[in-house]
Scaffold this active site. Structure first.
Site, short mmCIF file in Angstrom:
data_model
loop_
_atom_site.label_atom_id
_atom_site.label_comp_id
_atom_site.label_asym_id
_atom_site.label_seq_id
_atom_site.Cartn_x
_atom_site.Cartn_y
_atom_site.Cartn_z
N SER A 169 42.30 9.13 18.71
CA SER A 169 43.55 9.17 19.46
C SER A 169 43.41 8.66 20.89
O SER A 169 44.36 8.11 21.43
CB SER A 169 44.10 10.59 19.49
OG SER A 169 43.18 11.47 20.09
N HIS A 197 46.99 9.22 13.84
CA HIS A 197 47.48 7.98 14.47
C HIS A 197 47.48 6.79 13.50
O HIS A 197 47.77 5.67 13.91
CB HIS A 197 46.67 7.68 15.73
CG HIS A 197 46.85 8.76 16.74
ND1 HIS A 197 47.88 8.76 17.66
CD2 HIS A 197 46.18 9.94 16.92
CE1 HIS A 197 47.81 9.87 18.38
NE2 HIS A 197 46.80 10.60 17.95
N LYS A 228 54.27 11.57 15.04
CA LYS A 228 53.84 10.34 15.72
C LYS A 228 54.57 9.17 15.07
O LYS A 228 55.77 9.03 15.27
CB LYS A 228 52.32 10.28 15.70
CG LYS A 228 51.72 11.54 16.36
CD LYS A 228 50.25 11.52 16.50
CE LYS A 228 49.66 12.88 16.81
NZ LYS A 228 50.02 13.47 18.09
C1 LIG Z 1 44.01 13.23 16.15
C2 LIG Z 1 45.06 14.27 16.30
N1 LIG Z 1 45.08 15.30 15.46
C3 LIG Z 1 46.00 16.26 15.54
C4 LIG Z 1 46.97 16.24 16.52
C5 LIG Z 1 47.94 17.37 16.62
O1 LIG Z 1 49.15 17.02 16.04
P1 LIG Z 1 50.50 17.70 16.55
O2 LIG Z 1 50.86 17.03 17.83
O3 LIG Z 1 51.46 17.49 15.44
O4 LIG Z 1 50.20 19.16 16.76
C6 LIG Z 1 47.01 15.17 17.40
C7 LIG Z 1 48.09 15.09 18.42
O5 LIG Z 1 47.94 15.00 19.57
C8 LIG Z 1 46.01 14.17 17.31
O6 LIG Z 1 46.00 13.15 18.18
#
Ligand SMILES: Cc1ncc(COP(=O)(O)O)c(C=O)c1O
Length: 388
Positions: A169, A197, A228
């Site tokens: 990310s 992502h 996202k």
């Molecule tokens: C790689 C990754 N996993 C999980 C999440 C968490 O997802 P959510 O924003 O739906 O809680 C994010 C979000 O920032 C992320 O970038």
């Protein structure tokens, strides 16, 4: 009221401020170069209309946990559709990606097991691993040799789990998923892939990098956030039927939490319609990302390799990252600085995320504004001389 606690917290806040790490909440303004709405679905009329119609039909809230009165046909239907999209036996919808990762990592690994985790994994994966009773082994970012060694060394332990993001990310680079898939297959280990992502963006169907690399058979579970590229909220855990059955029994963030509003299921159904019907959105996104990379590189802005829609500009110093982001915001570009602990100390950066609405003209203006901000903060001295 405890004055001593208030005093302690004021000291902590001051220390964050002194280190350039104090966060403030800032509503979006300016041209979006920081959201994860890569495909522009959060404001798509089809998605909004379906969501509003569902609110009118089903109400605002779900009124209970999924295991009690919060269950709705819409959740079951979207989970079935998502499992088909992902090519797995079944899927389960959680109210956020954070909670989905916590749910997965606290449900399957048991005390004699080992979790291998990339050092750059997202906080939600780290927190899930910390809460799990299994032993953890952290390996250097994307280091497949380290994974191979760790799998050799942990032979004889209980079950082994390898946990990675498919597209990281904050770095925008891909995990060597094909290699990991082969290693896990050979070692009898279980691959858990966070596709936060990548889902909606990669693969012929748009289901993610697991699809793109054709490694579906070698993945135990994937976590697919829906806030996202899908433009809504929540996350689907996709995997075999028996694993999802067990999550329903045991995943505490699923069991002990009110179900999401029923309307999100309708909105997600509409998102999947668009992802399936309009593959040109993801092609356009990756074309836009490639074009921006080329322009930035030509202007001397240093970027790590890669071809994804996430472009990190590493600035190192927290205050400098904030100053560059502030200058860009003043110029009308919504770019945010990313600082520790989100990224390792000394690697503060701008995280530029591309979306389908970024035109050539906006790109041109943005590159000019970024170079000017880098020059103004003294960073440009370390850039290729031709830019300055
Ligand atoms: C790689 C990754 N996993 C999980 C999440 C968490 O997802 P959510 O924003 O739906 O809680 C994010 C979000 O920032 C992320 O970038």
């Amino acid at each position: 009221m405890s004055e001593s606690l208030a005093a302690r917290i004021r000291t902590r806040l001051q220390a964050l401020d002194d280190d350039g790490l104090l966060r403030t909440l800032r509503a979006p303004s300016g041209i979006d170069l920081s959201s994860n709405d890569y495909l522009g679905l959060a404001n798509h009329p089809h998605v909004k209309d379906r969501m509003m119609a569902a609110v009118a039909r089903e109400g605002a809230g779900s009124t209970g946990s999924r295991l009690l009165r919060g269950e709705r046909d819409g959740f079951a239907a979207i989970e079935q559709r998502f499992a088909g999209f992902k090519g797995t036996g079944r899927s389960l919808y959680f109210s956020s990606g954070y909670l989905a990762n916590l749910g997965v990592l606290t449900t399957f690994p048991e005390p004699d097991d080992v979790i291998l985790s990339d050092e750059r994994n997202h906080a939600s994966l780290i927190d899930g691993i910390r809460l799990s009773p299994a032993r953890r082994e952290i390996f250097a970012h994307n280091d497949a040799s380290a994974v191979r060694r760790a799998l050799d060394e942990t032979r004889g332990a209980g079950e082994r789990f390898l946990v990675v993001e498919s597209l990281f990310s904050m770095d925008g680079d891909e995990a060597p998923l094909k290699v990991y898939a082969a290693l896990c297959r050979a070692a009898g280990a279980h691959l858990i892939v966070d596709e936060a992502h990548a889902v909606g963006v990669y693969g012929a169907k748009g289901s993610g990098l697991i699809e793109q690399h054709g490694i579906d058979e070698d993945v135990f579970l994937s976590v697919n956030t829906a806030g996202k590229a899908l433009g809504v909220a929540g996350a689907f855990v996709a995997g075999p039927e028996w694993a999802i059955d067990y999550l329903i029994q045991r995943a505490r963030p699923f069991v002990f939490s009110t179900a999401p509003p029923p309307s999100v299921a309708a909105a997600l159904d509409a998102s999947l319609d668009l992802i399936e019907r309009e593959p040109q959105r993801r092609t356009a996104l990756l074309d836009r990302a490639r074009a921006l990379r080329l322009r930035l590189t030509a202007a001397g802005v240093p970027l790590p390799g890669g071809s994804s829609q996430i472009l990190p500009v590493l600035l190192g110093d927290n205050d400098r990252a904030m100053a560059v982001a502030d200058a860009l915001q003043a110029d009308g570009f919504d770019v945010r600085a990313i600082r520790p602990p989100t990224v390792p100390p000394g690697t503060a950066r701008l995280r530029i995320s591309v979306n389908v609405h970024l035109t050539d003209e906006l790109m041109e203006r943005f590159v000019t504004a970024l170079v000017a901000a880098l020059v103004a903060t003294g960073f440009a001295a370390t850039m290729a001389t031709k830019t300055v």
